[in-house]
Design an enzyme around this catalytic site. Sequence first.
Site, PDB file in Angstrom:
ATOM      1  CB  THR A   1      -0.967   0.000   1.193  1.00  9.11           C
ATOM      2  OG1 THR A   1      -0.234  -0.216   2.408  1.00  9.11           O
ATOM      3  CG2 THR A   1      -2.008  -1.102   1.050  1.00  9.11           C
TER       4      THR A   1
ATOM      5  CE  LYS B   1       0.462  -3.433   3.396  1.00  6.37           C
ATOM      6  NZ  LYS B   1      -0.164  -2.422   4.359  1.00  6.37           N
TER       7      LYS B   1
ATOM      8  CB  THR C   1       3.824  -7.541  10.489  1.00  9.43           C
ATOM      9  OG1 THR C   1       4.010  -6.289   9.843  1.00  9.43           O
ATOM     10  CG2 THR C   1       3.628  -8.611   9.454  1.00  9.43           C
TER      11      THR C   1
ATOM     12  CD  GLU D   1       2.276   5.293   6.336  1.00  3.55           C
ATOM     13  OE1 GLU D   1       1.487   4.623   5.657  1.00  3.55           O
ATOM     14  OE2 GLU D   1       1.926   5.997   7.303  1.00  3.55           O
TER      15      GLU D   1
ATOM     16  CG  ASN E   1      -0.475   8.368   7.598  1.00  9.27           C
ATOM     17  OD1 ASN E   1      -1.100   7.325   7.438  1.00  9.27           O
ATOM     18  ND2 ASN E   1       0.829   8.372   7.850  1.00  9.27           N
TER      19      ASN E   1
ATOM     20  CB  SER F   1      -6.978  12.328  -1.674  1.00  4.95           C
ATOM     21  OG  SER F   1      -5.617  12.395  -1.323  1.00  4.95           O
TER      22      SER F   1
END
Length: 413
Positions: free
Chosen positions: A158, A184, A195, A285, A408, A413
Amino acid sequence: MSVAVSPLAPKSYPDMPALRGVRMATAAAGIKYKNRTDVLLMVFDKPASVAGVFTKSKCPSAPVDFCRANLGSGAARAVVVNSGNANAFTGVKGKAATELTAKSAAAAVGCSEGEIFLASTGVIGEPLDASKFAGVLGDMNVRAEADFWQEAAKAIMTTDTYPKVSTRTAEIGGVIVTINGISKGAGMIAPDMATMLSFVVTDADIEPAALQSLLSAGVGPTFNSVTVDSDTSTSDTLMLFATGAAAEDGQVKVTSADDERLSSFRAALNDLLKDLALQVVRDGEGARKMVEVTVTGAENDAAAKKIALSIANSPLVKTAVAGEDANWGRVVMAVGKSGEMADRDRLAIWFGGVRVAVNGERDPDYSEAETTAVMRLEDITVKVDIGLGQGTATVWTCDLTKEYVAINGDYRS
C-alpha cells in the site's frame, strides 16, 4: 503507494528460491491503485498445514474473522490477498465480499471454502467490490508460478516503498528445508499480534498444531517488538504454511513443537520473522532513521518491554531523532509515563555507545560532539538502564518526520 523508495531500504534483495508445493500469481484489479497489481493468489498443490496469528483489535476486518473461522481445519489450499481496501468496518457487505471471494477461489482451485484464507489491506470503512477480482482467480490459478515471490510482495503493498521478502534454509532430521516469506507494512504499525500482512511458507512437513506453536512463540521478539506509529491495524495477519514437500526427501513429519529436530528450523524461522519485521520498520512512512531501543535493569522482562515501547512510541522522542537531537530528557519522560517501576536517580541513558545521563543527571563526561555524530547515523541505538532488576527487552522503531503527516493526510485521496 509512495513514489520515492525509503533511504533505509535494503541495498539488495535476496534471490528467492522456488518452493515446492506452492505457486503464485498476481493481477491488476483496479481496487484503488492504477497501473499496478493489487491482487495475489497463492495456491498449494496439496493441502498445506497452516498456522496464523491475527490482530487483537476489537474492530477486526471481515477477512480476519474469516481466517479465524477456517484456521481450526489446519489445512490450506489457497490464499487470496488484495491491497487498496481493508474490507474492515464494512458490515454485512464486508462479509458478503469474503464469501464471494472464498467461493470463487474454491471453484478456481478445486477445494472447499474452508481451505481458503483471505487478507485485505488498505482504506478502512469503504466497501470492497470483490467482483473486480473474483472472476479472474481461475485464470490466475492456471498461470501461477513457483518462482514469483518478488512480484507477490509487490502486489500486497500500500504505502510501502519496496517489497519485503526474506528466505532461510534449515535442517530437520538431516533434510534441508526452505522457508520463504513476504510482508507488507509501512504505517498503522504497532506490536499487538504480528505485522500488517505477512505470509511465510516452508516445504517442511510439520503438523498444524506444532506449526502454530512455533509461530506463536516466534512473534513475541519479532513482529510484536516493532512499532512505527503505535496504531494497531484492524487487518494484521501473519500466516505460516508448510507444504510437506520435504517428505519426498525423507523428512519424517514433525508432530510436536517440542521435537528436538526443530532446533535449526525454529532458529531459522525466528530469524526470518525478525528480518521481515525490521524491513517493515525500515519502510515506516516518511522514515529516515531506524532506532533500536533496549531497556535493561527493569523489574522483569515484561516491564522492560513496556518501558521500551513507551520510548519507541513517543512522538517527542521520535521527532527528536528526526531532528538529530539527543534529547535524553524526552527519554526520561517516556520512562516515567510507562506505568512501570523506575527510579529517577538510578537511570542511565546511552545514545549509541555514548552515555549521556547517569544517576539521574547528565553524564559529567558528556560530549556534545560525540552525541551529535551518533544522531547523524541512519541506524541509532538507544539504551536505558533502569537500575532496579534483571528485566531486559529490545524493540525497534523509526523517526517521525513531516513526510509521515503528508502521506497520511492524503491517504484516502
